[in-house]
Design an enzyme around this catalytic site. Sequence first.
Site, PDB file in Angstrom:
ATOM      1  N   GLN A   1       0.834  -1.202   0.000  1.00  0.00           N
ATOM      2  CA  GLN A   1       0.000   0.000   0.000  1.00  0.00           C
ATOM      3  C   GLN A   1       0.870   1.254   0.000  1.00  0.00           C
ATOM      4  O   GLN A   1       1.560   1.512   0.983  1.00  0.00           O
ATOM      5  CB  GLN A   1      -0.885  -0.012   1.251  1.00  0.00           C
ATOM      6  CG  GLN A   1      -1.836   1.149   1.359  1.00  0.00           C
ATOM      7  CD  GLN A   1      -2.606   1.114   2.667  1.00  0.00           C
ATOM      8  OE1 GLN A   1      -2.046   0.894   3.727  1.00  0.00           O
ATOM      9  NE2 GLN A   1      -3.901   1.334   2.594  1.00  0.00           N
TER      10      GLN A   1
ATOM     11  N   SER B   1       1.045   6.480   2.694  1.00  0.00           N
ATOM     12  CA  SER B   1       1.767   7.462   3.511  1.00  0.00           C
ATOM     13  C   SER B   1       3.021   7.959   2.802  1.00  0.00           C
ATOM     14  O   SER B   1       3.664   7.224   2.064  1.00  0.00           O
ATOM     15  CB  SER B   1       2.198   6.852   4.843  1.00  0.00           C
ATOM     16  OG  SER B   1       1.085   6.521   5.616  1.00  0.00           O
TER      17      SER B   1
ATOM     18  N   GLU C   1      -9.972  -1.831   5.166  1.00  0.00           N
ATOM     19  CA  GLU C   1      -8.827  -2.114   6.024  1.00  0.00           C
ATOM     20  C   GLU C   1      -9.250  -2.084   7.483  1.00  0.00           C
ATOM     21  O   GLU C   1      -8.834  -2.891   8.294  1.00  0.00           O
ATOM     22  CB  GLU C   1      -7.726  -1.071   5.777  1.00  0.00           C
ATOM     23  CG  GLU C   1      -6.492  -1.286   6.626  1.00  0.00           C
ATOM     24  CD  GLU C   1      -5.358  -0.322   6.291  1.00  0.00           C
ATOM     25  OE1 GLU C   1      -5.590   0.620   5.512  1.00  0.00           O
ATOM     26  OE2 GLU C   1      -4.266  -0.518   6.807  1.00  0.00           O
TER      27      GLU C   1
ATOM     28  N   SER D   1      -3.604   6.817  12.365  1.00  0.00           N
ATOM     29  CA  SER D   1      -3.300   7.117  13.760  1.00  0.00           C
ATOM     30  C   SER D   1      -4.572   7.203  14.584  1.00  0.00           C
ATOM     31  O   SER D   1      -5.588   7.714  14.142  1.00  0.00           O
ATOM     32  CB  SER D   1      -2.522   8.425  13.839  1.00  0.00           C
ATOM     33  OG  SER D   1      -2.846   9.112  15.014  1.00  0.00           O
TER      34      SER D   1
END
Lengths: 398, 205
Positions: free
Chosen positions: A149, A152, A267, A381
């Site tokens: 993936q 980020s 996810e 997060s």
Amino acid sequence: MAIVDPGDLCVHGVEPLARPEEATMELLEDPGLRDFRDEARTWLQEHVPADRRPEDDFEAAEFDKAWQRVQYEGGWAGVAWPAAAGGRGLEPVQQLIWYEELVRSGAPRPGSFLVAIGHAGPTIITNGTEEQQRSYLPPILDGTAPWCQGFSEPGSGSDLASLRTRGEIDGDDLVINGSKIWTSFAHVALFQEMLVRTDPDAPKHKGISWIVVPMDTPGLEVRRIRTIDGHAHFCECFYTDVRVPLANIVGPMNSGWQVAMSTLSFERGMGYLAMRLALRDEVDAVIALARSLGRDREERFRDELAWVSAQVTAVHALGYDGANPVGPRELVGAVNQVFYGELSKRVKRLAMDIRGDAALERDHWSTSYLGSFPETIAGGSKDIQKNILGERVLGLPR
Amino acid sequence: MIDLAPNELQRDLVDLVRDLAPAAFPLPAAVVGAADGLGRVADTPWRTLAESGVFALTLPEERGGTGLGPAEELLVFIELGRAIVPGPVVGTALAARIAAEAGSDLAEALASGDRRAGILVGDLVVDAQAGDLAVRVDADGATLYEVTDIEEVPATDPLAIVGRPELSEVLRHDDPVDSLRLRLLVGGYSVGVAAAATTHAVVYG
């Protein structure tokens, strides 16, 4: 919504914890589902590999492929995926039962197939063209293609929409330049689900596209990052004029944010369900550890063990809700992420406390403890999740 | 009212260690090395550290120390933690003090960096190898041993060396203050590490 008989959640070899009585559900009275569960259990008894997943990151990936292949050949890959993609075309409830039985059987985790099975595949099922489904889904299910993936970036983690990796159209291709970080399993993946900025002038959520990048594309360099738990499946990816066909974009151009949100909801929902179900096994293992060391009667451990046992029951129930949410999937997912991550860290810390001085020596409890630090960060997060809950559920001011 | 703020001498001491420790032990090296275990801290940076006097802060001057008190030692160990200095810093300082009070020449050897002392925890020793010293603290005092042999085991902390030692007793020191001192130094070092972790997280974010 509880759809599972709590009696079915007992962990072999360990005294079952108290399960809530009211969870016996009419769904399980359905003889078809009973049969499905029995079939799954029997198959798993016969096919779960006896070997542990290897510690070496490359050997582990081969192990993941082989196990996925075995599930595929047995007809158990993609229980709720469309039959056209090689799945079984069943309902989410069967998928859920399959995950429960997987966990109960002690089967290996998906490892390097987590991204492919947990969200890349479901995202393509939901948003991809027929052609894309034909190309990408079968190699996931048959164990050929692990995915990673590329979301980020350095500087764009929690604020994902600020990502800067550029994709510029050139003929029939998108030319990608930039970098991604915290890309699990990029060193073994065949494909990457990637977010790139395709319209730098649009508002930040509106200029992003979701594209499939073959990992062997020239100009794509993967650098592994060694983490404190001794593994190196975390990676950085660098893109220098990486040329990918426009046909690889999933969903409309510049609609990548919406596609990504569906990716993340998978996810955070079904993708992590097996992990959430497995946390109860881990709690039971910690109880067994405390007993074996004669520390289960010490007041501080007894109280903490009771607390985590109660909490894991709640996480379990939330896990089911996330898989088949009554409310918006994204919000149930956020609740799940927060509770699961915090509890999982606490359980693993507790095991180290129970080990006492012996915790200085590294064993699987240490690895699990060290590996638990990112659990309140991975997949979004928890502070961001709490913001989502605060704003969208509690209606707090921004 | 007691003034708890560091005085000028204490501030100077903190500044000294804050400059010296990261220079002797650059953080990137520690972090990169941690991947496969850091191994034994090399002699040169260890001696640099020792020559600055950090292991001899509370030793009397006739034993090469500076005769300072636990407050100064605590402040210094916070700085060692902040720089994430690896190796047996706590054990060595503690053992030097114990040896000095027991009248042993090992005090100078530890203070100068010639010898190092790990810490014994249960049947494990942290940050010692064969030939090193190791200190075990109990409620009544401390015992200093020589590590005659060691079977290293994988360590939970990749910056630490952990093993099952064979020991030969060197000296015994009866003073309940030893366990307080151990806790003070470990506490100070940990505060420093926590401060560094916070700083690095903020810099990253």
